[in-house]
Design an enzyme around this catalytic site. Structure first.
Site, PDB file in Angstrom:
ATOM      1  N   VAL A  35      -0.837   5.281  -4.461  1.00  0.00           N
ATOM      2  CA  VAL A  35      -0.172   4.819  -5.684  1.00  0.00           C
ATOM      3  C   VAL A  35      -0.983   5.031  -6.957  1.00  0.00           C
ATOM      4  CG1 VAL A  35       1.365   3.148  -4.548  1.00  0.00           C
ATOM      5  CG2 VAL A  35      -0.891   2.394  -5.364  1.00  0.00           C
ATOM      6  N   TYR A  50     -10.385  -8.596  -8.388  1.00  0.00           N
ATOM      7  CA  TYR A  50      -9.019  -8.879  -7.920  1.00  0.00           C
ATOM      8  C   TYR A  50      -8.284  -9.750  -8.939  1.00  0.00           C
ATOM      9  CZ  TYR A  50      -5.288 -10.112  -4.587  1.00  0.00           C
ATOM     10  OH  TYR A  50      -4.073 -10.280  -3.959  1.00  0.00           O
ATOM     11  N   LYS A  96      -4.960  -8.508 -10.935  1.00  0.00           N
ATOM     12  CA  LYS A  96      -3.668  -9.194 -10.731  1.00  0.00           C
ATOM     13  C   LYS A  96      -3.151  -9.785 -12.050  1.00  0.00           C
ATOM     14  CE  LYS A  96      -2.772  -8.302  -6.453  1.00  0.00           C
ATOM     15  NZ  LYS A  96      -1.555  -7.641  -6.008  1.00  0.00           N
TER      16      LYS A  96
HETATM   17  N1  NAD Z   1      -1.985 -11.517   2.040  1.00  0.00           N
HETATM   18  C1  NAD Z   1      -2.235 -12.344   1.041  1.00  0.00           C
HETATM   19  O1  NAD Z   1      -2.801 -13.431   1.248  1.00  0.00           O
HETATM   20  C2  NAD Z   1      -1.805 -11.997  -0.357  1.00  0.00           C
HETATM   21  C3  NAD Z   1      -1.828 -13.010  -1.328  1.00  0.00           C
HETATM   22  C4  NAD Z   1      -1.440 -12.732  -2.628  1.00  0.00           C
HETATM   23  C5  NAD Z   1      -1.038 -11.450  -2.974  1.00  0.00           C
HETATM   24  N2  NAD Z   1      -1.022 -10.471  -2.024  1.00  0.00           N
HETATM   25  C6  NAD Z   1      -0.613  -9.139  -2.461  1.00  0.00           C
HETATM   26  O2  NAD Z   1       0.473  -8.671  -1.691  1.00  0.00           O
HETATM   27  C7  NAD Z   1       0.412  -7.243  -1.592  1.00  0.00           C
HETATM   28  C8  NAD Z   1       0.468  -6.855  -0.133  1.00  0.00           C
HETATM   29  O3  NAD Z   1      -0.635  -7.455   0.526  1.00  0.00           O
HETATM   30  P1  NAD Z   1      -0.728  -7.584   2.120  1.00  0.00           P
HETATM   31  O4  NAD Z   1      -1.265  -8.900   2.425  1.00  0.00           O
HETATM   32  O5  NAD Z   1       0.536  -7.129   2.714  1.00  0.00           O
HETATM   33  O6  NAD Z   1      -1.911  -6.528   2.370  1.00  0.00           O
HETATM   34  P2  NAD Z   1      -2.140  -5.484   3.543  1.00  0.00           P
HETATM   35  O7  NAD Z   1      -3.540  -5.004   3.394  1.00  0.00           O
HETATM   36  O8  NAD Z   1      -1.714  -6.079   4.847  1.00  0.00           O
HETATM   37  O9  NAD Z   1      -1.105  -4.312   3.145  1.00  0.00           O
HETATM   38  C9  NAD Z   1      -1.246  -3.615   1.925  1.00  0.00           C
HETATM   39  C10 NAD Z   1      -0.808  -2.196   2.128  1.00  0.00           C
HETATM   40  O10 NAD Z   1      -0.994  -1.480   0.895  1.00  0.00           O
HETATM   41  C11 NAD Z   1      -1.626  -0.239   1.183  1.00  0.00           C
HETATM   42  N3  NAD Z   1      -2.407   0.228   0.047  1.00  0.00           N
HETATM   43  C12 NAD Z   1      -3.540  -0.300  -0.470  1.00  0.00           C
HETATM   44  N4  NAD Z   1      -3.979   0.444  -1.498  1.00  0.00           N
HETATM   45  C13 NAD Z   1      -3.106   1.486  -1.622  1.00  0.00           C
HETATM   46  C14 NAD Z   1      -3.033   2.605  -2.482  1.00  0.00           C
HETATM   47  N5  NAD Z   1      -3.969   2.811  -3.414  1.00  0.00           N
HETATM   48  N6  NAD Z   1      -1.992   3.466  -2.341  1.00  0.00           N
HETATM   49  C15 NAD Z   1      -1.057   3.259  -1.396  1.00  0.00           C
HETATM   50  N7  NAD Z   1      -1.080   2.227  -0.531  1.00  0.00           N
HETATM   51  C16 NAD Z   1      -2.099   1.352  -0.643  1.00  0.00           C
HETATM   52  C17 NAD Z   1      -2.539  -0.547   2.383  1.00  0.00           C
HETATM   53  O11 NAD Z   1      -2.909   0.633   3.053  1.00  0.00           O
HETATM   54  C18 NAD Z   1      -1.634  -1.464   3.199  1.00  0.00           C
HETATM   55  O12 NAD Z   1      -0.779  -0.712   4.023  1.00  0.00           O
HETATM   56  C19 NAD Z   1      -0.888  -6.813  -2.281  1.00  0.00           C
HETATM   57  O13 NAD Z   1      -0.589  -6.387  -3.586  1.00  0.00           O
HETATM   58  C20 NAD Z   1      -1.702  -8.097  -2.303  1.00  0.00           C
HETATM   59  O14 NAD Z   1      -2.624  -8.110  -3.371  1.00  0.00           O
HETATM   60  C21 NAD Z   1      -1.397 -10.714  -0.723  1.00  0.00           C
END
Ligand code: NAD
Length: 252
Positions: A65, A157, A161
């Site tokens: 991305v 982070y 965000k």
């Molecule tokens: N899990 C949590 O506790 C949590 C809390 C708040 C926010 N979030 C946000 O939710 C979103 C999803 O998180 P998640 O928990 O599913 O994480 P995850 O690591 O399980 O999945 C994230 C996915 O995004 C992909 N990714 C990362 N960087 C990328 C890039 N540069 N280009 C393309 N793909 C990329 C990863 O390979 C992975 O498949 C993120 O933006 C994260 O910051 C997660």
């Protein structure tokens, strides 16, 4: 009664894992056609098989991305295959290097901001390119509790965000003239691989859960439910908002 997203075209980044994966399955169950994206082709093939088993038309395109040409190709591939983009969920993101600001480097800044802030910017730019012409659409970004609050151990982070929340509000205001709604969800700790990494291992997740008023971390499905709501016809007057999904954490 037809499904909530029957035949709508939904584009999801970060769809092969965690919250993006849960959203892809939830949209498929609600009748959507899906353009799913991630960086791992094997995981993408597995996801496609699962979505097709649910009866959904689906296609996977690999995209980093933070690379504008790959994001543009992803959005163009969605239009070429399905003719439009009704909903976009920008879930790709990473937690970045934690620790003191004094230990951060230009590299830790760049890697975190590239995935989270630059990635969200590029997705918004190219999704809006299509949706503004359609004069319809709904976009949901992924922020975090840390998109509006500080955390001394995660400055990169937190700052990236906050940028996503800024993009959400600014682009939402522009989107109003095109009938395109832009919102974000702000999850607290959710049971995904990312949380295991942040906690320093799955064995430490119960200690994280103890800091949440609900007494547990959230499930990816619970964030997907909020994403589908914001993208749905039940949210047509909701624009530029950040919906907290955090077990009461920010009510404290
Ligand atoms: N899990 C949590 O506790 C949590 C809390 C708040 C926010 N979030 C946000 O939710 C979103 C999803 O998180 P998640 O928990 O599913 O994480 P995850 O690591 O399980 O999945 C994230 C996915 O995004 C992909 N990714 C990362 N960087 C990328 C890039 N540069 N280009 C393309 N793909 C990329 C990863 O390979 C992975 O498949 C993120 O933006 C994260 O910051 C997660």
């Amino acid at each position: 009664m037809s499904a909530r997203f029957q035949d709508q075209v939904v584009l999801i980044t970060g769809a092969t894992a965690g919250i993006g994966y849960a959203a892809a399955v939830a949209f498929a169950r609600e009748g959507a056609r899906l353009m799913v994206s991630g960086r791992n082709i094997e995981a993408g093939k597995k996801l496609l098989t699962e979505l097709q088993a649910l009866g959904a038309q689906a296609e996977f395109v690999r995209a980093e991305v933070s690379d504008e040409s790959q994001v543009a190709q992803l959005v163009d591939a969605c239009v070429a295959r399905f003719g439009r983009v009704d909903v976009a969920v920008n879930s790709a993101g990473l937690e970045g290097q934690g620790g003191s600001i004094m230990d951060q480097t230009v590299d830790t800044y760049t890697s975190t901001f590239n995935a989270n802030a630059l990635g969200t910017f590029l997705c918004l730019k190219h999704e809006m390119r299509v949706m503004s012409k359609q004069k319809s659409g709904a976009i949901v970004n992924l922020s975090s509790t840390m998109g509006s609050r500080g955390n001394a151990r995660a400055p990169m982070y937190v700052a990236s965000k906050h940028a996503i929340e800024g993009f959400t509000k600014a682009v939402a205001l522009e989107g109003c003239q095109y009938n395109v709604r832009v919102n974000a969800v702000a999850p607290g700790p959710i049971a995904t691989e990312m949380l295991d990494r942040i906690a320093g291992g799955a064995q430490n997740v119960p200690a994280v859960a103890a800091t949440i008023p609900a007494g547990r971390v959230g499930e990816p499905q619970e964030v997907a439910d909020a994403i589908l709501f914001l993208a749905s016809a039940q949210a047509t007057y909701i624009m530029g908002q950040i919906l907290a999904v955090n077990g009461g954490k920010t009510a404290m």
